[in-house]
Motif scaffolding. Structure first.
Motif, PDB file in Angstrom:
ATOM      1  N   MET A   1     -47.304 -21.615  15.127  1.00  0.00           N
ATOM      2  CA  MET A   1     -47.806 -20.255  15.273  1.00  0.00           C
ATOM      3  C   MET A   1     -49.273 -20.183  15.670  1.00  0.00           C
ATOM      4  O   MET A   1     -49.743 -19.156  16.150  1.00  0.00           O
ATOM      5  N   ASP A   2     -50.017 -21.260  15.454  1.00  0.00           N
ATOM      6  CA  ASP A   2     -51.441 -21.250  15.776  1.00  0.00           C
ATOM      7  C   ASP A   2     -51.734 -21.773  17.175  1.00  0.00           C
ATOM      8  O   ASP A   2     -52.891 -21.772  17.615  1.00  0.00           O
TER       9      ASP A   2
ATOM     10  N   ASN B   1     -47.576 -24.764  23.073  1.00  0.00           N
ATOM     11  CA  ASN B   1     -46.308 -25.089  22.437  1.00  0.00           C
ATOM     12  C   ASN B   1     -45.401 -25.832  23.416  1.00  0.00           C
ATOM     13  O   ASN B   1     -44.701 -26.772  23.031  1.00  0.00           O
TER      14      ASN B   1
ATOM     15  N   LYS C   1     -51.279 -16.648  21.285  1.00  0.00           N
ATOM     16  CA  LYS C   1     -50.788 -17.455  20.174  1.00  0.00           C
ATOM     17  C   LYS C   1     -49.381 -16.991  19.789  1.00  0.00           C
ATOM     18  O   LYS C   1     -49.066 -15.798  19.842  1.00  0.00           O
ATOM     19  N   ALA C   2     -48.554 -17.930  19.371  1.00  0.00           N
ATOM     20  CA  ALA C   2     -47.164 -17.626  19.055  1.00  0.00           C
ATOM     21  C   ALA C   2     -47.046 -16.555  17.979  1.00  0.00           C
ATOM     22  O   ALA C   2     -46.128 -15.729  18.016  1.00  0.00           O
ATOM     23  N   ARG C   3     -47.967 -16.529  17.023  1.00  0.00           N
ATOM     24  CA  ARG C   3     -47.882 -15.551  15.951  1.00  0.00           C
ATOM     25  C   ARG C   3     -48.075 -14.118  16.434  1.00  0.00           C
ATOM     26  O   ARG C   3     -47.725 -13.168  15.727  1.00  0.00           O
TER      27      ARG C   3
ATOM     28  N   ARG D   1     -40.722 -14.857  20.873  1.00  0.00           N
ATOM     29  CA  ARG D   1     -40.765 -16.192  20.261  1.00  0.00           C
ATOM     30  C   ARG D   1     -39.480 -16.964  20.550  1.00  0.00           C
ATOM     31  O   ARG D   1     -39.521 -18.162  20.822  1.00  0.00           O
TER      32      ARG D   1
END
Length: 237
Positions: A88-89, A95, A130-132, A139
């Motif tokens: 998530m970061d 990723n 960022k994924a979060r 996602r």
């Protein structure tokens, strides 16, 4: 056959999770593995990915026996597990490139494949996000893109729409169907939701570790997948 499961069995102690489990999936097919919770879907995925092993039956991926040639078989598989696994970061791009590196891809190859994956997933404009900060559906698209970075022939998805709203579920289902149609990808999509199955999909209905029906969805369930599922398993759609 791109994916072949023949006579596979597995037990957790005295609990029989899979029993004489058999089906085949041809190249470029979308196969829905439909069953209620506890039917054996996740156990099968654990066997397909070598998290578990068994001496009962045979599993082959793109012609490679997963017991005798596991590296070749696993190289042909991309996986999206039920539980999210993104960092998530990290950004979306990081990723993807990190996962590419794990598959031994060079910096240039990793970058090129990541850019192509971003474009295919419709996420080029979110590459540095960022994924979060992404929505649940976005996602999942990143996870699918990541699973395909090494260009496998088979994509496994274990309940990929759990926790998503109706619009996001429909979008993810459409995205994966399009991958089948446009890129010849073979998909095994495990679900307990009957509305994710289309009439022309391959459908394997499972319950209590056994295959109860196997064929084209519109032929197995000409009136309603939900009604057929309920009749065979006693489980509501």
């Amino acid at each position: 056959m791109t994916l072949s499961v023949q006579g596979v069995g597995f037990s957790y102690g005295a609990n029989r999770a899979l029993d004489a489990f058999s089906f085949n999936v041809e190249r470029g097919s979308f196969c829905a593995l439909l069953g209620p919770n506890g039917a054996g879907k996740s156990t099968l995925f654990a066997l397909l990915t070598r998290l578990f092993t068994t001496t009962e039956g045979r599993i082959a991926v793109a012609g490679h026996d997963i017991a005798t040639a596991p590296r070749k078989a696993l190289a042909e598989i991309g996986v999206v597990f039920q539980q999210p696994t993104l960092d998530m970061d990290l950004s979306v791009r990081r990723n993807l490139t990190y996962f590419a590196a794990l598959h031994g891809l060079s910096g240039r190859d990793a970058a090129e494949r990541s850019e192509a994956a971003l474009d295919r997933a419709g996420l080029t404009d979110r590459a540095e996000t960022k994924a979060r900060e992404l929505s649940g559906g976005q996602r999942r698209r990143v996870e699918i893109a990541r699973a395909l970075i090494h260009r496998p022939s088979v994509l496994l998805l274990d309940e990929p729409t759990v926790g998503l709203d109706a619009a996001s579920r429909a979008a993810i289902t459409e995205h994966v169907h399009r991958l089948c149609a446009e890129e010849g990808l073979t998909v095994l999509w495990a679900t307990h939701l009957t509305d994710e199955v289309r009439p022309d999909d391959r459908l394997v209905i499972v319950h209590r570790g056994r295959v109860l029906a196997d064929g084209i969805a519109g032929e197995i369930a000409p009136a309603s997948v939900a009604d057929t599922f309920l009749a065979l398993t006693g489980a509501p759609a």
